[in-house]
Design a protein around this motif. Structure first.
Motif, PDB file in Angstrom:
ATOM      1  N   TYR A  71      -9.836  -0.381  -9.869  1.00 36.24           N
ATOM      2  CA  TYR A  71     -10.217  -0.885  -8.560  1.00 36.24           C
ATOM      3  C   TYR A  71      -9.097  -1.783  -8.051  1.00 36.24           C
ATOM      4  CZ  TYR A  71     -14.771   0.731 -10.112  1.00 36.24           C
ATOM      5  OH  TYR A  71     -15.797   1.503 -10.580  1.00 36.24           O
ATOM      6  N   LEU A  72      -8.500  -1.403  -6.927  1.00 40.46           N
ATOM      7  CA  LEU A  72      -7.391  -2.160  -6.353  1.00 40.46           C
ATOM      8  C   LEU A  72      -7.837  -2.798  -5.046  1.00 40.46           C
ATOM      9  CD1 LEU A  72      -6.137   0.023  -8.255  1.00 40.46           C
ATOM     10  CD2 LEU A  72      -4.138  -0.067  -6.809  1.00 40.46           C
ATOM     11  N   ARG A  73      -7.460  -4.056  -4.843  1.00 41.56           N
ATOM     12  CA  ARG A  73      -7.785  -4.752  -3.603  1.00 41.56           C
ATOM     13  C   ARG A  73      -6.485  -5.197  -2.941  1.00 41.56           C
ATOM     14  NH1 ARG A  73      -9.616 -10.297  -2.117  1.00 41.56           N
ATOM     15  NH2 ARG A  73      -9.160 -10.806  -4.271  1.00 41.56           N
TER      16      ARG A  73
ATOM     17  N   LYS B 293     -11.490   5.109  -0.759  1.00 39.44           N
ATOM     18  CA  LYS B 293     -10.795   4.045  -0.050  1.00 39.44           C
ATOM     19  C   LYS B 293     -11.745   3.455   0.983  1.00 39.44           C
ATOM     20  CE  LYS B 293      -6.624   3.662   2.809  1.00 39.44           C
ATOM     21  NZ  LYS B 293      -5.460   4.430   3.274  1.00 39.44           N
ATOM     22  N   ARG B 294     -11.827   2.118   0.997  1.00 39.18           N
ATOM     23  CA  ARG B 294     -12.660   1.430   1.981  1.00 39.18           C
ATOM     24  C   ARG B 294     -11.796   0.407   2.693  1.00 39.18           C
ATOM     25  NH1 ARG B 294     -17.336  -2.597   0.533  1.00 39.18           N
ATOM     26  NH2 ARG B 294     -16.020  -2.598  -1.289  1.00 39.18           N
ATOM     27  N   VAL B 295     -11.836   0.403   4.015  1.00 33.28           N
ATOM     28  CA  VAL B 295     -11.008  -0.499   4.818  1.00 33.28           C
ATOM     29  C   VAL B 295     -11.911  -1.386   5.660  1.00 33.28           C
ATOM     30  CG1 VAL B 295      -9.229  -0.642   6.594  1.00 33.28           C
ATOM     31  CG2 VAL B 295      -9.179   1.230   4.930  1.00 33.28           C
TER      32      VAL B 295
ATOM     33  N   ARG C 186      -9.921  -1.623  -0.168  1.00 34.49           N
ATOM     34  CA  ARG C 186     -10.294  -1.445  -1.564  1.00 34.49           C
ATOM     35  C   ARG C 186     -10.094   0.025  -1.920  1.00 34.49           C
ATOM     36  NH1 ARG C 186     -12.129  -6.222  -1.488  1.00 34.49           N
ATOM     37  NH2 ARG C 186     -14.033  -7.214  -1.029  1.00 34.49           N
ATOM     38  N   TRP C 187      -9.238   0.263  -2.917  1.00 35.71           N
ATOM     39  CA  TRP C 187      -8.941   1.618  -3.368  1.00 35.71           C
ATOM     40  C   TRP C 187      -9.463   1.775  -4.783  1.00 35.71           C
ATOM     41  CZ3 TRP C 187      -3.192   3.110  -1.982  1.00 35.71           C
ATOM     42  CH2 TRP C 187      -2.985   2.938  -0.613  1.00 35.71           C
TER      43      TRP C 187
ATOM     44  N   THR D 190       0.825  -1.211   0.000  1.00 41.37           N
ATOM     45  CA  THR D 190       0.000   0.000   0.000  1.00 41.37           C
ATOM     46  C   THR D 190       0.855   1.255   0.000  1.00 41.37           C
ATOM     47  OG1 THR D 190      -0.196  -0.170   2.411  1.00 41.37           O
ATOM     48  CG2 THR D 190      -2.032  -1.024   1.101  1.00 41.37           C
ATOM     49  N   VAL D 191       1.925   1.261   0.773  1.00 38.35           N
ATOM     50  CA  VAL D 191       2.791   2.432   0.859  1.00 38.35           C
ATOM     51  C   VAL D 191       3.436   2.742  -0.498  1.00 38.35           C
ATOM     52  CG1 VAL D 191       4.818   1.157   1.671  1.00 38.35           C
ATOM     53  CG2 VAL D 191       4.555   3.562   2.259  1.00 38.35           C
TER      54      VAL D 191
END
Length: 90
Positions: free
Chosen positions: A73-75, A45-47, A61-62, A32-33
């Motif tokens: 959409y990134l997971r 962004k959803r965590v 999910r970004w 993620t960084v």
């Protein structure tokens, strides 16, 4: 199969596993960084935080875009990019 069709097919296949951010490339396995450093903050962004239990995972999910009409959409699971999905729109 015509050469241009094969090239288009290969490019489409790469899109499912990579995303370009300026001159950088984000691929599955990135942290993620690293994605944030290469692409900046996502549009949303959803965590889903990990439960306090052995074996629990943290899922994020970004969403990036739209970039040239496409939304990415990134997971992430436990801060590692595991999936890139592209919606090219209509």
């Amino acid at each position: 199969m015509p050469r241009y069709a094969m090239i288009a097919l290969l490019l489409f296949a790469c899109d499912a596993q990579a995303m370009r951010c300026g001159s950088d490339l984000v691929t599955e396995g990135d942290l993620t960084v690293d994605v944030a450093r290469k692409c900046g903050p996502p549009a949303s962004k959803r965590v889903s935080p990990a439960a306090d239990a052995p074996g629990a995972v943290n899922v994020e999910r970004w969403v990036y875009g739209p970039e040239h009409g496409a939304r990415y959409y990134l997971r992430f699971i436990n801060d590692t990019l595991v999936e890139i999905d592209v919606d090219a729109g209509p």
